[in-house]
Design a protein around this motif. Structure first.
Motif, short mmCIF file in Angstrom:
data_model
loop_
_atom_site.label_atom_id
_atom_site.label_comp_id
_atom_site.label_asym_id
_atom_site.label_seq_id
_atom_site.Cartn_x
_atom_site.Cartn_y
_atom_site.Cartn_z
N LEU A 37 0.83 -1.21 0.00
CA LEU A 37 0.00 0.00 0.00
C LEU A 37 0.87 1.26 0.00
N ALA A 38 1.97 1.23 0.76
CA ALA A 38 2.84 2.41 0.80
C ALA A 38 3.52 2.64 -0.55
N SER A 39 3.90 1.56 -1.22
CA SER A 39 4.58 1.71 -2.51
C SER A 39 3.64 2.15 -3.62
N THR A 40 2.33 2.06 -3.40
CA THR A 40 1.35 2.51 -4.41
C THR A 40 0.57 3.73 -3.92
N SER A 41 1.14 4.48 -2.99
CA SER A 41 0.45 5.65 -2.46
C SER A 41 0.85 6.95 -3.14
N THR A 42 1.68 6.87 -4.16
CA THR A 42 2.06 8.08 -4.89
C THR A 42 0.96 8.48 -5.87
N THR A 43 0.96 9.74 -6.25
CA THR A 43 -0.02 10.22 -7.22
C THR A 43 0.11 9.49 -8.54
N ARG A 44 1.34 9.21 -8.94
CA ARG A 44 1.58 8.49 -10.19
C ARG A 44 0.98 7.09 -10.15
N ALA A 45 1.17 6.38 -9.02
CA ALA A 45 0.63 5.03 -8.89
C ALA A 45 -0.90 5.05 -8.90
N ILE A 46 -1.49 6.06 -8.27
CA ILE A 46 -2.95 6.17 -8.24
C ILE A 46 -3.49 6.34 -9.66
N ARG A 47 -2.84 7.19 -10.46
CA ARG A 47 -3.29 7.39 -11.83
C ARG A 47 -3.09 6.14 -12.67
N ARG A 48 -1.99 5.44 -12.46
CA ARG A 48 -1.69 4.27 -13.27
C ARG A 48 -2.65 3.11 -12.96
N LEU A 49 -2.96 2.92 -11.69
CA LEU A 49 -3.82 1.80 -11.30
C LEU A 49 -5.30 2.08 -11.53
N GLY A 50 -5.71 3.35 -11.48
CA GLY A 50 -7.11 3.68 -11.72
C GLY A 50 -8.02 3.07 -10.66
N ARG A 51 -9.06 2.37 -11.13
CA ARG A 51 -10.02 1.76 -10.19
C ARG A 51 -9.39 0.65 -9.35
N ARG A 52 -8.38 0.01 -9.91
CA ARG A 52 -7.73 -1.07 -9.17
C ARG A 52 -7.03 -0.56 -7.91
N TRP A 53 -6.69 0.74 -7.89
CA TRP A 53 -6.03 1.30 -6.71
C TRP A 53 -6.94 1.20 -5.49
N ALA A 54 -8.20 1.57 -5.66
CA ALA A 54 -9.14 1.50 -4.53
C ALA A 54 -9.34 0.06 -4.09
N GLN A 55 -9.40 -0.87 -5.03
CA GLN A 55 -9.55 -2.28 -4.67
C GLN A 55 -8.34 -2.79 -3.90
#
Length: 233
Positions: free
Chosen positions: A146-164
């Motif tokens: 979760l920490a490694s995907t908490s950047t703005t770039r990761a949020i944009r890249r993952l899209g809906r999968r980020w929330a999941q």
């Protein structure tokens, strides 16, 4: 055909002074436990007894406790937003989650290097045989993801999968509480308190989910009831 003029770039909104002050305050409060721990370690090096008779156990307990506290506080952000109606709470959720990972990493590093002294054979044995180590390591792995995907770039890249993906924070919280319960074994009052807090947070979330589902189910009925009856030919 004339070339279209490039659309002007949208100006970035400057953070409001109140938000900067609030963010700074949260950072300072979240770092207070690290400062307290640093003072205790310094006192122990100078011959004091701030860490008690077993300094390594004291550091391990302190960092693990604050990792769990930060995790529960981050989970309380959504209920606070819903109960108070103020959306600004959400701005602190990612920050508090990262601090939970920070203290969890200190907790894990204390176990690896101060408790076991980097003995990898013993570490591998603990990770495969001791239940409280297994669930604690599982919680840390989830927080790492979760920490490694908490950047703005990761949020944009993952899209809906980020929330999941970030819904796994609830799994991490359950594993962290189990780690605490199985570690203590004798006096369960303190881990039971944190288990009760987590249960309340789960209860609030489930209640809001059920209420939203009930409202969504009742919406078509209200819409059909509000339509006037068609007159016969």
């Amino acid at each position: 055909m004339a070339a279209r003029s490039a659309a002007p770039a949208r100006p970035r909104r400057r953070p409001q002074p109140r938000w900067i002050a609030a963010k700074t305050l949260v950072h300072l409060l979240a770092l207070v436990p690290a400062g307290v721990l640093g003072w205790r370690v310094l006192d122990a090096f100078q011959g004091g007894d701030a860490l008690g008779a077993d300094p390594v156990a004291a550091i391990t307990h302190f960092t693990g406790l604050w990792a769990l506290r930060m995790l529960l506080v981050s989970l309380a952000i959504t209920p606070l937003r819903r109960l108070t109606g103020w959306p600004g709470w959400v701005r602190f959720r990612r920050m508090l989650g990262l601090y939970a990972f920070f203290y969890a990493s200190l907790h894990f590093a204390t176990y690896l290097f101060l408790d076991l002294g980097g003995l990898w054979a013993q570490i591998l044995e603990d990770l495969t045989t001791r239940s409280y180590i297994i669930v604690g390591f599982g919680a840390w792995l989830i927080l790492l993801a979760l920490a490694s995907t908490s950047t703005t770039r990761a949020i944009r890249r993952l899209g809906r999968r980020w929330a999941q993906l970030h819904r796994l924070v609830y799994v991490a919280a359950v594993l962290a509480v189990l780690h605490f319960v199985w570690l203590v074994k004798a006096d369960l009052r303190e881990p039971a308190l944190y288990a009760a807090i987590l249960a309340v947070l789960f209860g609030i979330r489930i209640w809001y989910r059920l209420r939203a589902a009930k409202a969504a189910k009742a919406a078509p009925r209200r819409a059909s009831a509000s339509q006037p009856l068609k007159r016969g030919a």
